[in-house]
Design an enzyme around this catalytic site. Structure first.
Site, PDB file in Angstrom:
ATOM      1  N   SER A 317     155.396 -30.904  56.036  1.00  0.00           N
ATOM      2  CA  SER A 317     154.478 -31.975  56.431  1.00  0.00           C
ATOM      3  C   SER A 317     155.134 -33.343  56.541  1.00  0.00           C
ATOM      4  O   SER A 317     154.495 -34.282  57.031  1.00  0.00           O
ATOM      5  CB  SER A 317     153.315 -32.046  55.438  1.00  0.00           C
ATOM      6  OG  SER A 317     152.505 -30.897  55.561  1.00  0.00           O
ATOM      7  N   THR A 318     156.368 -33.486  56.076  1.00  0.00           N
ATOM      8  CA  THR A 318     157.047 -34.774  56.264  1.00  0.00           C
ATOM      9  C   THR A 318     157.307 -35.034  57.746  1.00  0.00           C
ATOM     10  O   THR A 318     157.662 -36.154  58.123  1.00  0.00           O
ATOM     11  CB  THR A 318     158.384 -34.817  55.498  1.00  0.00           C
ATOM     12  OG1 THR A 318     159.243 -33.756  55.949  1.00  0.00           O
ATOM     13  CG2 THR A 318     158.161 -34.688  53.998  1.00  0.00           C
TER      14      THR A 318
END
Length: 624
Positions: A317-318
């Site tokens: 998700s970064t």
């Protein structure tokens, strides 16, 4: 008379020689000439003496070069003058790598082999078996040089020389010493026994750090001892010092917090990078497990790898803030665009992209705050494949950061021609591409720096030209979205720092294995602080936590909080959320007076999400 004649005739028949002519008297020989013979001998000796004198004059005065060289080769030697390697310091001048003088013991095997009775005594002093030393000497008995033991404590070497074993001598050398030990091992690397850089900064800047040995002529006696220094052929040039961008204090904080988190979570490894946003300087880079650079031979070889620049992982998700930034740049969304994520999943080929909860309708900021995989997928669908690829590529994914660190990996960002029908959707929330922690920290630093990217550097004062990658307005909008991640309702409240606005993003991705994704996870957090005047960017990666939670906000977030809180204090960075700090102070004072403290920002940074929900990263992103 008759009988006499008969007898005479008989004797003549028996011995005819006696009837020959009577022997004449021998003439008398001349006298012996002693004077003549003496003169002849003396003349011959004189001629020989003249020949020898002539030859001696020729060899010593006329044609003496050859024999002079032969004589010099037996007594005159050119010896190397050892020199020191340049010192490595941190940005504040604290020594990180220094060269200390040591002694190395060497021997002449030819002379040593003639004294076998001294070998057991020498072996005890060296701390080696006597039969090993004996075998080593015999194998080299036709040589004139061999090392017995290198880089010893000078006091120990002095005791060995005091034994006065024939053919044993010492030589001054230098050994590298690393005062910070395993905390900085991966950045500094180490040198070999000849003081040559092998890994890390020691290898990258070996030509700069390594000095140039000198040369001098000396006369040695038959036992190898120096009798006279004849001439200085070439003076020794010491290596140049190197000042790194690393801050020793922040480095230690980073290493300590990583190590603590690995012990608590049971993870197999972890990495973290801290960048100065304005300059691109690497302030800290740590990996656990580490090794002791002062005793490299005793450690695990696999631990020598600087995972922060050599190992890649799927960022999970970064990657979502980059997906949002790409869509904002392409003008296909705004910060207020709404996305219907119900019922909590959408198809992705024969798979599903899922969220941990059905978040219903979210705006763009909500997609980041809740870390919605469905929302990120819907945003990516509005971009063409080329637009998506070009943005991630220009943000540094799939290319080296050009930090100059040996063995740096460029990661992997497949070109659109190699994508399948599901690639763009899974890449929007961090699957299907791979990056290093340094690449993630650089991308987040670029967003915090008004869209300007600066190549990371390990050298203090080295200024790389910034490149404008993103419109400053878009970069500011993404920063505000990421700020909600550490605020109540976000997925990383444990990364919040009292008195400072923190922007960041969590990530939790499954680790790929043979045949598909395993039930092992990688936990991330990447963030910047403070938001109003960004100073630091940090990326934290914890690999395969096995105890407690594996969500990025709960595993990697606390490491960010502890390190950045200390760094802000050490660097005297003023707070940008003074109201929250004052409120926390008032609550503390009220509690000290026995009053009931009001809910404050301080309560948010204690652990769980304010709404009681677990962190929603992308752990269920790809499911059948």
């Amino acid at each position: 008379m008759f009988p006499k004649n008969i007898f005479a005739r008989r004797q003549q028949k028996q011995n005819p020689a006696r009837t020959a002519t009577p022997v004449r008297p021998r003439p008398q020989r001349g006298a012996f000439n002693l004077r003549g013979r003496l003169a002849l001998v003396c003349g011959g000796l004189g001629l020989c003496s003249l020949a020898l004198i002539g030859r001696a004059v020729d060899l010593q005065l006329v044609d003496n070069e050859f024999y002079r060289k032969q004589g010099d080769e037996r007594f005159l030697r050119e010896l190397e003058i050892p020199t020191t390697r340049g010192m490595i310091t941190d940005r504040n001048g604290e020594p990180l790598a220094v060269s200390t003088p040591v002694e190395s013991i060497w021997a002449n095997p030819q002379e040593l082999s003639r004294n076998p009775d001294r070998l057991p005594e020498l072996a005890r002093a060296l701390g080696v078996p006597a039969d090993y030393l004996t075998r080593k000497v015999l194998q080299r008995s036709d040589k004139e040089f061999m090392w017995l033991q290198r880089r010893m404590n000078p006091a120990v070497a002095k005791r060995i020389l005091a034994l006065d074993v024939p053919g044993v001598f010492s030589q001054r050398e230098f050994r590298r010493f690393y005062p910070q030990g395993d905390a900085l091992a991966h950045v500094l690397g180490f040198t070999n026994i000849d003081d040559e850089g092998q890994e890390g900064v020691e290898l990258a800047f070996d030509d700069w750090l390594r000095g140039k040995p000198g040369l001098e002529k000396v006369i040695r006696d038959r036992r190898g001892r120096i009798v006279e220094n004849v001439d200085l052929v070439q003076p020794a040039t010491p290596g140049k010092d190197l000042t790194l961008s690393i801050d020793r204090r922040i480095q230690y904080l980073t290493y300590r917090e990583l190590k603590r988190q690995l012990l608590e979570s049971g993870a197999s490894s972890g990495s973290a990078v801290v960048l100065d946003i304005a300059t691109g300087e690497v302030l800290a880079m740590a990996n656990v497990p580490s090794f002791n650079p002062n005793a490299v031979e005793t450690g695990n070889r696999d631990a020598h790898r600087n995972r922060a620049v050599t190992d890649t992982f799927e960022p999970g998700s970064t990657a979502k803030p980059l997906t949002v930034a790409a869509a904002l740049e392409a003008n296909v969304i705004t910060p207020h665009t709404l996305f219907n994520t119900s019922p909590g999943w959408i198809p992705n080929g024969k798979y599903r992209t899922t969220d941990t909860h059905n978040y219903g309708t979210l705006d763009t900021t909500g997609v980041i705050r809740k870390s919605s995989n469905v929302g990120a997928s819907l945003i990516a669908r509005r971009l063409s494949d080329q637009q998506f690829y070009d943005f991630f590529h220009k943000m540094g994914y799939g290319t080296s950061t050009h930090s100059g660190f040996p063995g740096e990996s460029p990661g992997s960002l497949p070109v659109p021609a190699r994508w399948s029908g599901t690639s763009k959707q899974t890449m929007s929330y961090g699957y299907g591409l791979s990056v290093t922690p340094l690449q993630v920290a650089r991308a987040y630093a670029a967003i915090a720096n008004g869209g300007r990217a600066i190549e990371p550097t390990f050298v203090k004062g080295e200024r790389n030209e910034p490149k404008q990658l993103l419109d400053p307005k878009i970069a500011g909008e993404v920063m505000k979205m990421m700020q909600t991640v550490t605020e109540p309702g976000g997925t990383a409240t444990q990364a919040a720092i009292l008195g400072y606005h923190v922007a960041g993003k969590t990530g939790t991705s499954r680790i790929a294995g043979p045949g598909g994704y395993t039930r092992k996870y990688t936990s991330f957090f990447a963030g910047v602080v403070p938001v109003d005047n960004p100073r630091f960017a940090m990326a934290v990666v914890i690999y395969d936590p096995t105890r407690g939670s594996y969500y990025g906000g709960l595993v990697a977030g606390p490491v960010f909080h502890n390190v950045m809180e200390g760094a802000l204090r050490l660097m005297d960075v003023p707070p940008d959320d003074i109201d929250a700090w004052l409120a926390a102070q008032a609550a503390t004072e009220a509690k000290a007076r026995g009053g009931k403290p009001a809910p404050t920002f301080a309560n948010v940074a204690t652990g769980d999400r304010a709404d009681g929900e677990p962190s929603n990263d992308d752990v269920q992103a790809v499911t059948p």
